[in-house]
Each structure stands twice: as C-alpha cells, then as structure tokens.
Scaffold this active site. Structure first.
Site, PDB file in Angstrom:
ATOM      1  N   SER A 149      12.557 -55.422  -7.024  1.00 49.12           N
ATOM      2  CA  SER A 149      13.330 -56.607  -6.670  1.00 49.12           C
ATOM      3  C   SER A 149      14.451 -56.224  -5.723  1.00 49.12           C
ATOM      4  O   SER A 149      14.889 -55.069  -5.675  1.00 49.12           O
ATOM      5  CB  SER A 149      13.944 -57.238  -7.925  1.00 49.12           C
ATOM      6  OG  SER A 149      15.011 -56.437  -8.415  1.00 49.12           O
ATOM      7  N   ASP A 150      14.907 -57.208  -4.953  1.00 45.88           N
ATOM      8  CA  ASP A 150      16.179 -57.020  -4.286  1.00 45.88           C
ATOM      9  C   ASP A 150      17.243 -56.993  -5.382  1.00 45.88           C
ATOM     10  O   ASP A 150      17.003 -57.427  -6.508  1.00 45.88           O
ATOM     11  CB  ASP A 150      16.441 -58.153  -3.286  1.00 45.88           C
ATOM     12  CG  ASP A 150      17.436 -57.770  -2.204  1.00 45.88           C
ATOM     13  OD1 ASP A 150      18.174 -56.786  -2.400  1.00 45.88           O
ATOM     14  OD2 ASP A 150      17.475 -58.446  -1.155  1.00 45.88           O
ATOM     15  N   TRP A 151      18.424 -56.508  -5.053  1.00 48.73           N
ATOM     16  CA  TRP A 151      19.452 -56.293  -6.074  1.00 48.73           C
ATOM     17  C   TRP A 151      19.936 -57.639  -6.626  1.00 48.73           C
ATOM     18  O   TRP A 151      20.584 -58.410  -5.925  1.00 48.73           O
ATOM     19  CB  TRP A 151      20.599 -55.500  -5.472  1.00 48.73           C
ATOM     20  CG  TRP A 151      20.445 -54.013  -5.635  1.00 48.73           C
ATOM     21  CD1 TRP A 151      21.383 -53.169  -6.152  1.00 48.73           C
ATOM     22  CD2 TRP A 151      19.319 -53.186  -5.315  1.00 48.73           C
ATOM     23  NE1 TRP A 151      20.895 -51.877  -6.171  1.00 48.73           N
ATOM     24  CE2 TRP A 151      19.625 -51.858  -5.666  1.00 48.73           C
ATOM     25  CE3 TRP A 151      18.056 -53.444  -4.784  1.00 48.73           C
ATOM     26  CZ2 TRP A 151      18.752 -50.794  -5.493  1.00 48.73           C
ATOM     27  CZ3 TRP A 151      17.165 -52.389  -4.608  1.00 48.73           C
ATOM     28  CH2 TRP A 151      17.520 -51.086  -4.962  1.00 48.73           C
ATOM     29  N   GLY A 152      19.571 -57.904  -7.866  1.00 47.85           N
ATOM     30  CA  GLY A 152      19.890 -59.188  -8.467  1.00 47.85           C
ATOM     31  C   GLY A 152      18.882 -60.269  -8.150  1.00 47.85           C
ATOM     32  O   GLY A 152      19.128 -61.446  -8.381  1.00 47.85           O
ATOM     33  N   GLY A 153      17.721 -59.880  -7.643  1.00 49.11           N
ATOM     34  CA  GLY A 153      16.719 -60.858  -7.235  1.00 49.11           C
ATOM     35  C   GLY A 153      15.774 -61.299  -8.331  1.00 49.11           C
ATOM     36  O   GLY A 153      14.865 -62.093  -8.082  1.00 49.11           O
TER      37      GLY A 153
END
Length: 802
Positions: free
Chosen positions: A227-231
């Site tokens: 995931s993207d960071w916090g995605g």
C-alpha cells in the site's frame, strides 16, 4: 534444507503470517528471526534516495545524489539514460542498506495542474511505460527492488486519500493502465504500490479487478503489492484482493483483524499464505552492501540534467552563446535553485551546483558574467527596485539569461496547482528586461507546463524542468554548446488552462471526480480537436538540423497476427553533433469508433555527427493498431487502413505511409473465443458491467453538487477538513496543526506546507498512523460517534486524549 517461501510459510503460526503483512515501523518490514528471515528497509527515491534519519522530519534524510525529477528525465526520451540513473540509484540504495526503492511513479498527466506531475513521466502511457521499464531494469540490476507506483488512476493530489476516480473502461485500459502494463511486463518490478484513491467505487488497495484480475491475472505479476503509506482502507478486503503488505505499521491492530478474519472463516487461510509467501520472497531478495562514487554520480546527474533540457525556441540562433563578451545572469534561482519538488521525494543532495557559482568555473572562463537578483524567490510579487537593477544590468550585456519558474510551494505532494501562470514577479521581470535588451534567453525551472505571455518578446526559451543537484552546471553546458540540447517535451504546453479537456472536471469532489474527457488526454485531445498549443508533445529543438528520408514498411498488407517493421534514414544536416529522437505515431484512417488523431507507438534516439546519416528501425505489433473493446474486454483491431507517421513531434510529422491491416478473426469469432479466456483469470461475477460511457454520453452528464453540510454524515473516510464543520472536529484539527508547527519549527516552508496539506485531507481511519498508534481504532470509532451526535462511553477517554 528447504528454504522455499512456501516451506517457510508452512512453518509459521497464524499470527506470524498475519504479522508479515504489515510494516514493523515507517520504513522497515517485519522479519521472523527463528526462521532466518531478516526485515528489509524501504525508502523513497524516484529521483534520489531519501533514507530518513531516525526521528527526522521530511527534510532530514541522509545525503544522496539528486537526479532530475521524472518530468525532466522523461524529456530526455532516453531509455539508456533512465537505465543509467536507475543503476546509480540502485548502488546508492545498497550503500545505505535499502532493499526496495519506492519508485518510479508513472501516473498519467491527465491535467497539468496535478501537484505531483514533477514526479511523473508523461501524458502518454507508451512513453511512460517504456522509460519506467528501463529505470526499473537499472535499479534492479544492482540487486535492489523497485516499487512501481501509484496503481492506479492517481492523477490528482486534492482529496487523494478518499476521492473516487470514475473512468470509463476504454480510457482506463488505453491510458491509465497501459503504462503500468508495459512497466510490469518489460521491467518486472519486485513490487507494485497501490494508490490512495478509489477507482470506480473501490479503493485501489482493495480493488479485486485491478489487483487480482488485471495485475496478477492478465499481466502475470508475481511480486508483492504494497500500500501507499496510509492507503489501506479495509485490511481484510485488501488482503483478499491481493494487497500483500500494508505500510507503514498497523500497530498490531490490522494484524489482529487478519487473524480474527481467518479464525471466523471470513478470510481463507490460503489467501494469507499466498501473500505471506510473496513477502518471504521479497525478504530473501535483499542485496549486499556497496560503496558509491559521489563524484561519478554527480557527473551522471549533470549529464542527465543537460539531456533533460528542452530547447523550446531559438530565433536567430541566439543559442549557443558566444564564449566571449558579457552575459547578464538574472534571477534569484541562480543562487537559490529549484532543483526538485516538495514531498516524499525530497532529496538531501550530496552537493548543489548553482548557476551563479558555475558561471565562475573554467568552462565559462571566457565570459564576463554579472548577476542581478531580479526577484525574491519566496514571493510572487514583483519588486520594482530589483527589476530596475536587473534592467540596468541587462542594457550593457551582449546577452541576458533569466532564470524563472514556479515557486517551491507551487508544486508539491498533497496539493494541486490552481492555474498555469508563473509568479507575477517572474513575468514582469521578463517583460521589462526584454525591453531593455532583446537578446534574452529564458531558462525555466518548473515541473509542469506554464503559460508564457512574454514568449513573443524573447528569442530563446529553454525548459530545464527540475534538474537535480547538478542543474546549475548543466545549464551552462547547454547555453555554451558543450551539450547540444536533445530533450523533447513529454507533455503538451497548452496556450491556456481552458484548452485542456480535463479542466472542467479537475479536481472535482468532495467524493467523486469524473474523467469525462475519456481517452482525450494531452496531445490525443489537442490534435483531434485541432487546438493550437504553445508547444506540442514531443517538441524540442537542437543546435543542428535533422533530415528524415526513405520511410519503408516491411509490408503493405498484413494481418493483426503479424509484425510490421518500420524504418527510415535520419541525417544530421548541420555543423554540430547531436541527438534526435524519432517518434512513431499510428493513425487509424478508417475507424468506425472514436479514436485519437494519432498515438505514439514507438521511439528511438540516434546520435549523429555532422553530415552523418543513420537508419532507424522500429517494430509494431498487434497492440499498436488496437483499441480496447469494452464488450469483448479485449484489444481489438478493426480491419482497414492505418497511417504510419514518423516525426519530430506530434505536430511535426516528417514522413508517412499507409498499411492495410486485416483482423485475423471476425468480431463474432473473437467474442466466442474470449469467453473461455476471460474465465481463466477473472471471477466473471465481479467484472464491471459493459461500459456505455462514450465520450459524448459523459459530456452530457451534470456535475454532481457537493452534499450540503447539514446532510453529511461522518464516517471513517471523512477527512479532517470535513469534520471541521463540527466543533469537536475544529478542536482536533487546530490541535494537530499546532503540533505540526511545533514539531517542524525551522523546517523549509515547502515541507511545512506539504505536511499541513496532508493533515487537512487525512481520513479519520489514518489517525492511528499519524499519531504513532496513540489514537486507537476504538478511539476513532468513538470520535465518529461523537461527530454524528451519538453519546458513547468513550467520551471521557476521547477528551482526555485530545
């Protein structure tokens, strides 16, 4: 001893398998010591490694070479250069103990306003995909992985964590996925990073259609998806769809969600085993350490910067400058350069060449270079005194070089631009100086297109993009002719923002953005609509002239199962050595459906000595002639005439010939065969319905209005800016902003601005991440209840924490 990923997973407990599926902290994965699996470190790095120092803010990273950003590197149109830069980044990653470099970013430039366009390659998927593949090959040749991002349809920064990008199936396939497909198939990245946004209703990190059906099923991707960071929205749904690794850490909360889902039968343990095995293989691919030559990498950065510069205009052959006489160097960017954008890609350069310092080097020794500030690089407002000083200096010079561009806060991750104009201070400076001395060269520092109301008043314009740490020296290399400019625009520069087809629908919100322009993005729209542009896609001049001749096709009639060989000769008809990029476009002459006027399907760069002639050969396969048929869910070629065009830009076609292509199967034959093929990698019950959103139909739909505040209900994907309507939300928002200001005291303005933009659009589900786990999922639920007017037992705990 069997050390295969599957064997190691078989020895793990349920909790260990679930634990592998999230990070240990912001930058490292988890390992399992008893099985000999060490964690690995990842780091930002599309154009330079950003290994963050422990406890440091965004700018607090270890020194690394800052290469030109992707917008500039793409303008080189050089696979070899992308490969060289990638290899250098791979070596630097190994030297700093980084196993996976988070890049390249290849999201399509749907609008020139996207705040992160400086970090992306092009408005064309073929160019983006092929350059990304070369970059990936370079990095991974050093035993370091890449993370191709952001998959997919992440084309704006506004509300990027929650916005739903609604795009028709043809545009999705022909534009927004094609670059990723080429990069995956040709570059074979170790990982792919999922985007923040939703795509046609489903978050990209839990989108079965994107991750399982297309990425793994159709394209055969075997690596890990992170995931993207916090995605991550729903961790269990994401794992089920094929999201292997959640970044950063889930503080144990999401691990428990996975374990509970398996125990309760909501998630098959075999699905978890597949993801755990992919992560194990990633952990096993860590490379040995290395040492890198800082000076050699700086020289490569200088070469890359020079070859990324695009000569847009050169009336009267003002460039290259004579190596004697007086040059007025004007603009504070000469002392305080814009060499990169702001955000997660912010690099701490090993050194920084400024144009003013470089003007005193041996290479510029024959010139007398005098400097005037011209403007304050932190302000958009004109300073009459500084402009007057610049004009006075310009009057006595043989030539003038003005460094202008966008401010640091104009282009950054987390926020989009709202217009295409340069700062008023820069525009006014150029106008006034051009009146004082007409021999003006404007060198632009920006990561995306700008308007140029003064373009007719100056004879020479050089687009330098954001050229990295050696851009100051590289600028003189080009100005003095030590380097013959060979860059070509990887994006169209429109005359006005209103000329861009996506403008009426960018960025939209609060919940939805509709891609109503469909396949008409960039030159595909401008050329089809016959719109004048400032500078077209593929445009770029040289200090020499190139002649094209003898276009040859290997056949005049063919079936779509055959390949077509296209060749021509290119001659350097000038007196200087130079590089020319031959661009191959295909036009469907007899199409019965709407298609662009032309589409890029190949390119090749030649280096030629004065008077030298070389042949260039390009290959076209079935996909070069096909469009995506939404009913077949497949690429289809319509039988008929196609025009093969070779040129120096999309508006400078030098040679053309026609070929007749016959589809090997009729529509009905292909439809019958396709049913069995679809079943091989699709869950047919989950496929989107057959698309009916043609360009015309989309244009007729009204824009959805925002929900009035009184009708909104708060939920885990409500953003901080949403909850400010509520007094509790205002308290929380104000507290968080104060903490940002306190924690980032002394940081650069662009870094603070980017962080505040991130906070404003943060969804409530990410409060645990931003608070280092202090804000638990239970507290988030309690906050949502409070915002919605419910009385909950956690109110005391909530008030105490905030």
């Amino acid at each position: 001893m069997d050390r295969s990923a599957e064997s190691l997973v078989a020895q793990m407990t349920l909790e260990e398998k679930a634990g592998l599926c999230s990070g240990a902290d912001w930058w490292t994965t988890k390992g399992i010591e008893r099985l000999g699996l060490a964690p690995i470190r990842v780091a930002d790095g599309p154009h330079g490694l950003r290994k963050q120092k422990p406890g440091a803010a965004m700018a607090g990273s270890e020194p690394a070479t800052c290469f030109p950003t992707a917008a500039g590197l793409a303008a080189s149109w050089s696979r070899q250069l992308a490969r060289e830069v990638g290899a250098a980044l791979g070596v630097e990653s190994r030297a700093q103990g980084v196993a996976v470099l988070l890049g390249p970013g290849i999201n399509l430039k749907r609008s020139p306003l996207c705040g992160r366009n400086f970090e992306y390659y092009a408005e064309d998927p073929y160019l983006s995909g092929m350059l990304a593949a070369a970059f990936i090959e370079g990095v991974q040749s050093q035993g370091v992985g890449t993370s191709l991002k952001h998959f997919a349809v992440n084309n704006q920064e506004h509300l990027r964590m929650t916005i739903d990008a609604e795009v028709d199936e043809r545009a999705l396939r022909e534009l927004y996925l094609t670059g990723f497909e080429l990069a995956v198939k040709h570059g074979r990245p170790w990982t792919v990073m999922g985007a923040y946004n939703r795509v046609n209703g489903s978050y990209a990190c839990e989108n079965d259609y994107l991750l399982r059906d297309i990425l793994r099923g159709e394209w055969g991707f075997e690596g890990a998806v992170m995931s993207d960071w916090g995605g991550t929205n729903d961790r269990v749904a994401g794992l089920r769809a094929g999201l292997d690794l959640q970044m950063p850490t889930g503080y144990g909360y999401t691990d428990r969600e996975i374990v509970d889902a398996v125990k309760e039968g909501r998630l098959a343990e075999s699905v978890l085993d597949e993801s755990a095995a992919r992560i194990v293989r990633l952990l096993q691919m860590g490379a040995a350490s290395a040492v890198f030559d800082k000076d050699a990498h700086h020289r490569l950065a200088r070469k890359a910067a020079a070859r990324s510069m695009v000569l847009l205009k050169n009336e009267g052959d003002l460039l290259p400058l004579r190596k004697t006489g007086t040059v007025a160097l004007i603009g504070e960017f000469a002392e305080k350069p814009r060499c990169q954008g702001a955000g997660s890609s912010l690099v701490n350069p090993t050194r920084l060449d400024t144009a003013r310092a470089a003007s005193a080097s041996d290479a510029v020794s024959g010139l007398t270079v005098r400097y005037a500030k011209g403007y304050d690089s932190r302000s958009a407002e004109p300073d009459p005194k500084l402009i007057a000083e610049a004009c006075e200096l310009a009057r006595g010079a043989d030539a003038v070089v003005i460094l202008a561009g966008l401010l640091e806060t104009d282009e950054m991750e987390g926020a989009d631009r709202t217009h295409l104009e340069l700062p008023a201070a820069h525009n006014e400076l150029i106008r006034q100086v051009a009146k004082a001395n007409p021999r003006v060269v404007v060198a632009l520092s920006n990561g995306a297109p700008v308007t140029m109301p003064w373009a007719d008043a100056v004879p020479a314009i050089l687009e330098t993009y954001l050229g990295g740490q050696a851009a100051g020296s590289a600028l003189w290399d080009v100005l003095l002719g030590e380097e013959n400019p060979s860059g070509k625009l990887a994006e169209t520069f429109p005359l006005t923002l209103e000329d861009c087809a996506a403008t009426p629908f960018f960025p939209m919100g609060p919940d939805l953005v509709e891609y109503r322009e469909s396949i008409y993005v960039g030159y595909r729209y401008y050329d089809k609509a016959r719109r004048d542009v400032l500078y077209p896609f593929g445009h770029g001049l040289s200090y020499t002239k190139f002649e094209y001749a003898e276009l040859r096709l290997s056949r005049r009639r063919m079936t779509d199962t055959e390949e077509l060989t296209v060749s021509c000769k290119v001659k350097n008809a000038g007196s200087r050595a130079g590089r020319e990029t031959v661009q191959l476009y295909v036009k469907d002459v007899q199409s019965t459906i709407f298609r662009p006027e032309r589409e890029l399907k190949g390119f090749e760069q030649l280096e030629l000595a004065p008077g030298e002639e070389k042949s260039v050969t390009l290959m076209l396969d079935r996909r070069a002639f096909a469009y995506y048929n939404v009913e077949l869910r497949d690429w289809q070629v319509e039988s008929g005439e196609f025009e093969i065009q070779l040129g120096a830009s999309s508006r400078d076609i030098r040679l053309s010939e026609r070929v007749h292509v016959e589809a090997a199967q009729t529509y009905d034959e292909r439809r019958n065969d396709r049913r069995d093929e679809l079943a091989a990698y699709y869950d047919l019950s989950r496929l989107p319905s057959v698309d009916t959103k043609t360009f015309a139909a989309l244009c007729g739909r009204p824009i959805e209005a925002d929900f009035p505040p009184s009708k909104r209900r708060y939920h885990r994907n409500s953003t901080m800016i949403d909850i400010r309507r509520h007094w509790i939300g205002r308290i929380l928002m104000n507290r968080m902003m104060k903490e940002v200001e306190k924690g980032m005291a002394g940081q650069e303005e662009k870094t603070v601005a980017m962080t505040k933009a991130f906070i404003r659009e943060l969804p409530l589900r990410n409060l645990p991440m931003i608070s280092n786990g202090m804000f638990t999922p239970r507290l988030v639920s309690g906050l949502i209840d409070l915002l919605n007017g419910r009385i909950v037992r956690s109110i005391g705990q909530f008030i105490k924490r905030t």
